[in-house]
Each structure stands twice: as structure tokens, then as C-alpha cells.
Design an enzyme around this catalytic site. Structure first.
Site, PDB file in Angstrom:
ATOM      1  N   GLY A  71      32.581 -53.543   8.370  1.00  0.00           N
ATOM      2  CA  GLY A  71      32.850 -54.859   8.932  1.00  0.00           C
ATOM      3  C   GLY A  71      32.781 -55.904   7.834  1.00  0.00           C
ATOM      4  N   GLN A  76      31.322 -64.272   4.428  1.00  0.00           N
ATOM      5  CA  GLN A  76      30.919 -63.407   3.310  1.00  0.00           C
ATOM      6  C   GLN A  76      31.892 -63.496   2.131  1.00  0.00           C
ATOM      7  OE1 GLN A  76      30.352 -59.915   6.127  1.00  0.00           O
ATOM      8  NE2 GLN A  76      28.754 -59.500   4.644  1.00  0.00           N
ATOM      9  N   CYS A 118      24.121 -54.629   4.954  1.00  0.00           N
ATOM     10  CA  CYS A 118      24.956 -55.823   4.879  1.00  0.00           C
ATOM     11  C   CYS A 118      25.526 -55.901   3.470  1.00  0.00           C
ATOM     12  CB  CYS A 118      24.118 -57.067   5.185  1.00  0.00           C
ATOM     13  SG  CYS A 118      25.091 -58.596   5.144  1.00  0.00           S
ATOM     14  N   LEU A 119      26.828 -56.111   3.384  1.00  0.00           N
ATOM     15  CA  LEU A 119      27.464 -56.168   2.064  1.00  0.00           C
ATOM     16  C   LEU A 119      26.973 -57.382   1.277  1.00  0.00           C
ATOM     17  CD1 LEU A 119      31.076 -55.129   3.150  1.00  0.00           C
ATOM     18  CD2 LEU A 119      29.309 -53.689   2.092  1.00  0.00           C
ATOM     19  N   HIS A 160      26.653 -57.883  14.557  1.00  0.00           N
ATOM     20  CA  HIS A 160      26.289 -58.227  13.173  1.00  0.00           C
ATOM     21  C   HIS A 160      27.317 -59.215  12.592  1.00  0.00           C
ATOM     22  CE1 HIS A 160      24.824 -56.772   9.029  1.00  0.00           C
ATOM     23  NE2 HIS A 160      25.926 -57.457   8.727  1.00  0.00           N
ATOM     24  N   GLU A 161      28.612 -58.944  12.828  1.00  0.00           N
ATOM     25  CA  GLU A 161      29.658 -59.803  12.239  1.00  0.00           C
ATOM     26  C   GLU A 161      29.708 -61.171  12.929  1.00  0.00           C
ATOM     27  OE1 GLU A 161      30.600 -58.786   9.528  1.00  0.00           O
ATOM     28  OE2 GLU A 161      30.096 -56.676   9.769  1.00  0.00           O
ATOM     29  N   HIS A 164      27.108 -63.304  11.599  1.00  0.00           N
ATOM     30  CA  HIS A 164      27.480 -63.923  10.314  1.00  0.00           C
ATOM     31  C   HIS A 164      28.187 -65.264  10.543  1.00  0.00           C
ATOM     32  CE1 HIS A 164      26.475 -61.349   6.939  1.00  0.00           C
ATOM     33  NE2 HIS A 164      27.030 -60.290   7.480  1.00  0.00           N
TER      34      HIS A 164
HETATM   35  O1  K1U Z   1      28.888 -57.427   7.554  1.00  0.00           O
HETATM   36  C1  K1U Z   1      28.623 -56.639   6.659  1.00  0.00           C
HETATM   37  O2  K1U Z   1      27.873 -56.986   5.748  1.00  0.00           O
HETATM   38  C2  K1U Z   1      29.180 -55.239   6.678  1.00  0.00           C
HETATM   39  C3  K1U Z   1      28.169 -54.204   7.159  1.00  0.00           C
HETATM   40  C4  K1U Z   1      28.339 -54.041   8.656  1.00  0.00           C
HETATM   41  C5  K1U Z   1      27.315 -53.257   9.435  1.00  0.00           C
HETATM   42  C6  K1U Z   1      26.744 -52.095   8.969  1.00  0.00           C
HETATM   43  C7  K1U Z   1      25.836 -51.383   9.754  1.00  0.00           C
HETATM   44  C8  K1U Z   1      25.512 -51.843  11.011  1.00  0.00           C
HETATM   45  C9  K1U Z   1      26.052 -53.016  11.470  1.00  0.00           C
HETATM   46  C10 K1U Z   1      26.968 -53.713  10.688  1.00  0.00           C
HETATM   47  C11 K1U Z   1      28.463 -52.915   6.403  1.00  0.00           C
HETATM   48  O3  K1U Z   1      29.513 -52.367   6.494  1.00  0.00           O
HETATM   49  S1  K1U Z   1      27.202 -52.269   5.397  1.00  0.00           S
HETATM   50  C12 K1U Z   1      27.921 -50.765   4.764  1.00  0.00           C
HETATM   51  C13 K1U Z   1      27.997 -49.674   5.764  1.00  0.00           C
HETATM   52  O4  K1U Z   1      27.392 -49.733   6.801  1.00  0.00           O
HETATM   53  C14 K1U Z   1      28.830 -48.469   5.490  1.00  0.00           C
HETATM   54  C15 K1U Z   1      29.439 -48.282   4.291  1.00  0.00           C
HETATM   55  C16 K1U Z   1      30.219 -47.131   4.065  1.00  0.00           C
HETATM   56  C17 K1U Z   1      30.376 -46.193   5.045  1.00  0.00           C
HETATM   57  C18 K1U Z   1      29.748 -46.371   6.254  1.00  0.00           C
HETATM   58  C19 K1U Z   1      28.974 -47.519   6.485  1.00  0.00           C
HETATM   59 ZN    ZN Z   2      26.518 -58.398   6.951  1.00  0.00          ZN
END
Ligand code: K1U
Ligand code: ZN
Length: 192
Positions: A71, A76, A118-119, A160-161, A164
Site C-alpha cells: 500500500g 508518503q 510502514c514504508l 493503515h493507508e 496516513h
Molecule cells: O503504507 C505503507 O507504509 C505501506 C505498508 C502497508 C501495510 C503493511 C502491513 C500492514 C498494513 C499496511 C507496507 O506495505 S510495509 C511492507 C509490507 O508489508 C510488505 C512488503 C513486501 C511484501 C509484503 C508486504
Molecule cells: Zn505506512
């Protein structure tokens, strides 16, 4: 949105689910905590924003797949427009969804706990408890009003998004002790 998908794994794997437009869209730098824009409330998109949204959405998908993530919210990447992109599907079955002006219109009383990352808070993970199911109303990129009912990872990701867009981060759901530990670890890692 699934047409033009790049098949197979390999160096271009992050391009899963990307159309030709997204494939060539510029990547955007992902802002890292404590960047102030992550704490701002994004504003609703109006028809006057159409050109900006057309440019932004393919770049957000490209940036999300490249990270990689499941997401991404506009805050972001430094934009204060209410737009998010998500794709929680397996690589082999990409399911990109862009949501314009998303709003949660129903939440279950039942909760679910999911490990979140979270990225904008790289390499830090914690369990977060949220409503297990949500219904989200939004406009798609064609401007058509849509609703999506979600559970599991998609429900957590949508919440989560949308958080944000309201300047809320997953660490806000943690105890002060856990939050401070996690943010200290992040600060230490960022110094390196
Ligand atoms: O919003 C963001 O920072 C993105 C975040 C979203 C998220 C992850 C987990 C639960 C709820 C919301 C991410 O994508 S973190 C990276 C991640 O979860 C992932 C990366 C590669 C493969 C699978 C998952
Ligand atoms: Zn996030």
C-alpha cells in the site's frame, strides 16, 4: 487495471500489476518519519485535481511495487491529496486498486491483530489491533463511485493507508513504551 501486466519473475518483478503507463511512471521518493508531511491531513480531491491525480496514481503504483509494499498513501510521497493505492494479492495475481477520497463507512465490532510495517518507518514492525472488517467508499480513477468490503490483510492495509491521509501512523496504536522503543531503533538505523 490488470491489462498490460508483466508476466513472470525476475529483475522486473516489482512491475507486477503495472500497466504500460505505470511501467514508465517516475518513481517518487518515500518520505521517512519524522517528516512533517506524514502528520498532515490530506485534502479531498476535486475535479480540478484530475490532471495531477492522473500523473500521481501511476507513480504511486510504481513506487509501491518497487519498495516493495502492499500500500501507499499520497502523504508518503509528499502530496496532500486524498489518494491511496493498495495491492495485497500474490505476485502471480496482481490486483492493484487506486482509491480516491476513500472513507470508511462501516467497521466491524470484531477486531483482528495483524503485524504491520510502514514504508515511512522502514524495517520496524509491530502488531496492531483494528476492526477485522471494513467497508470503504471511494472513487476510482475513472471517477466512478465504488465500495469495497474487506477483511484480513486488505482490511488492515486500507485502514493503515486511510490513517496516513489523516496524519495517523501505525505506531500511534502502540503503548508509549513500545512506540518509543521502535522509534529509537528507527532513529539509530537512520543515522547509520
Ligand atoms: O503504507 C505503507 O507504509 C505501506 C505498508 C502497508 C501495510 C503493511 C502491513 C500492514 C498494513 C499496511 C507496507 O506495505 S510495509 C511492507 C509490507 O508489508 C510488505 C512488503 C513486501 C511484501 C509484503 C508486504
Ligand atoms: Zn505506512
Amino acid at each position: 487495471m490488470q491489462e498490460g501486466r508483466v508476466a513472470g519473475a525476475g529483475p522486473a518483478d516489482y512491475m507486477r500489476g503495472m500497466s504500460e503507463t505505470e511501467h514508465s511512471a517516475p518513481l517518487l521518493p518515500i518520505l521517512i518519519y519524522p517528516e512533517p508531511v506524514l502528520r498532515k491531513v490530506a485534502r479531498p480531491i476535486t475535479p480540478a485535481d484530475a490532471d495531477e491525480v492522473r500523473r500521481l496514481v501511476p507513480s504511486m503504483f510504481a513506487t509501491m511495487y518497487r519498495a516493495p509494499g502492499i500500500g501507499l498513501a499520497a502523504n508518503q510521497v509528499g502530496s496532500l491529496l486524498r489518494v491511496i493505492v493498495v495491492d495485497v494479492a500474490p505476485k502471480e495475481q496482481p490486483t492493484p486498486i487506486a482509491l480516491i477520497n476513500p472513507e470508511i463507512i462501516a467497521r466491524s465490532d470484531e477486531t483482528a491483530t495483524q503485524e504491520e510495517g510502514c514504508l515511512s518507518i522502514p524495517d520496524q514492525y509491530a502488531e496492531v489491533t483494528r476492526p477485522a472488517r471494513v467497508k470503504v467508499r471511494y472513487h476510482d480513477v475513472a471517477g466512478i463511485k465504488q465500495e469495497i468490503e474487506a477483511e484480513g490483510l486488505l482490511a488492515a492495509c486500507l485502514q493503515h493507508e486511510i490513517d496516513h491521509l489523516n496524519g495517523v501512523l501505525f505506531v500511534d496504536y502502540l503503548s508509549a513504551l513500545k512506540r518509543n522503543m521502535l522509534l529509537r531503533k528507527l532513529a539509530k538505523a537512520q543515522k547509520r
